[in-house]
Write a protein that holds these residues in place. Sequence first.
Motif, mmCIF file in Angstrom:
data_model
loop_
_atom_site.group_PDB
_atom_site.id
_atom_site.type_symbol
_atom_site.label_atom_id
_atom_site.label_comp_id
_atom_site.label_asym_id
_atom_site.label_seq_id
_atom_site.Cartn_x
_atom_site.Cartn_y
_atom_site.Cartn_z
ATOM 1 N N SER A 141 0.833 -1.203 0.000
ATOM 2 C CA SER A 141 0.000 0.000 0.000
ATOM 3 C C SER A 141 0.866 1.250 0.000
ATOM 4 O O SER A 141 0.571 2.231 -0.705
ATOM 5 C CB SER A 141 -0.927 -0.004 1.218
ATOM 6 N N ILE A 239 -2.811 1.348 6.328
ATOM 7 C CA ILE A 239 -3.232 1.118 4.946
ATOM 8 C C ILE A 239 -4.388 2.061 4.581
ATOM 9 O O ILE A 239 -4.424 2.623 3.479
ATOM 10 C CB ILE A 239 -3.641 -0.352 4.744
ATOM 11 N N TYR A 243 -4.536 4.824 1.526
ATOM 12 C CA TYR A 243 -5.528 4.797 0.456
ATOM 13 C C TYR A 243 -6.406 6.046 0.436
ATOM 14 O O TYR A 243 -6.827 6.497 -0.627
ATOM 15 C CB TYR A 243 -6.381 3.525 0.546
#
Length: 348
Positions: A141, A239, A243
């Motif tokens: 990620s 993560i 994102y």
Amino acid sequence: MNSSENEPLPQLMLSTTSPTNISNNLSDIVVTNNTDFIPLSERPETYFVPILFFVIFVVGTLGNGTLVWIFMKHRTMRNVPNTYILSLAIADLLVIVSSVPFTAVIYIVDHWPWGEMMCRISETAKDISVGVSIFTLTALSGDRFFAIVDPLKKFHTSGGGRKATRITLCIALSIWALAILCATPAAMGSHIKDIFDPDTNINFSVCYPFPEDWLDGDYAKTMVMAKFLVLYVIPLTIIAIFYMNMANHLIISTRNVPGEAQGTQRQIKARKKVAITVLIFVLAFAICFLPFHMYLLFFYFYPNFNEVYNAFWNYFRIVSFCLFYLHSCSNPVALYWVSGAFRKHFNR
């Protein structure tokens, strides 16, 4: 009386038609007179769990094994994201080979028949696999975030390069070292626990990863909470931050890209596709492991667990147990549907 008086048996729990009353004595877990013991032949999990584990073993071995073979054979597949995906595949193969066939049998024989050494290996392999999976997904990620936010740096280009390869290999090896460190308690503490039920005069033996005398009886609770935080909550939070920032950057950059810059648009599209693939892996991990952590937290921290444990929680435990292992074959299946390159090589 120790504080870890109610202990879950991750690889075996008595199946009952009414709530299970587990004795407060750490060395004496019994089914009381108000609970009917169900023979193995009458339990549905005796049949569907081994079948499911057989499917997991076949699909996981075939999918992950093929993924490793494709990476080793085709030089074009050796880039930064695929190096991390290779690490995921090796971790999944580890748990499939060293744990899945052995833990499936306990639903047939109702005890752990493989001895203490195999118990240690199985529990250690599970913890290593989980650690490698979530830490690698976090690294993936981060790699996708920098590839989209700062694509001019050579390290984040899809082709990689020598420097990118060296750095990626160092990160992957560090992840394995960290996962092995996290699995050390399981390697040291896993043992065979004998349980006797005086009402039915039946002896059970289970592979149990938490020594009762460590940390003055608080070891099991400590480890359950530590694993929940270190191997689930904290990495998934990182993560999610990656994102959310990645999505915000893509929205802004897409608006600012001139219509004639088709090459830039293609690069953004390609990087978005890889980021979506990684997101699918992350969601599969989150979904497969959430019920398992929920069950352990409920078992250890709910004060009146004995009174509320019923058929629902029994089957919730079984489903969470199956999802835990189902994750080991989910990545190749997801990759097959989202990656045209992998699908092409796999079909060949």
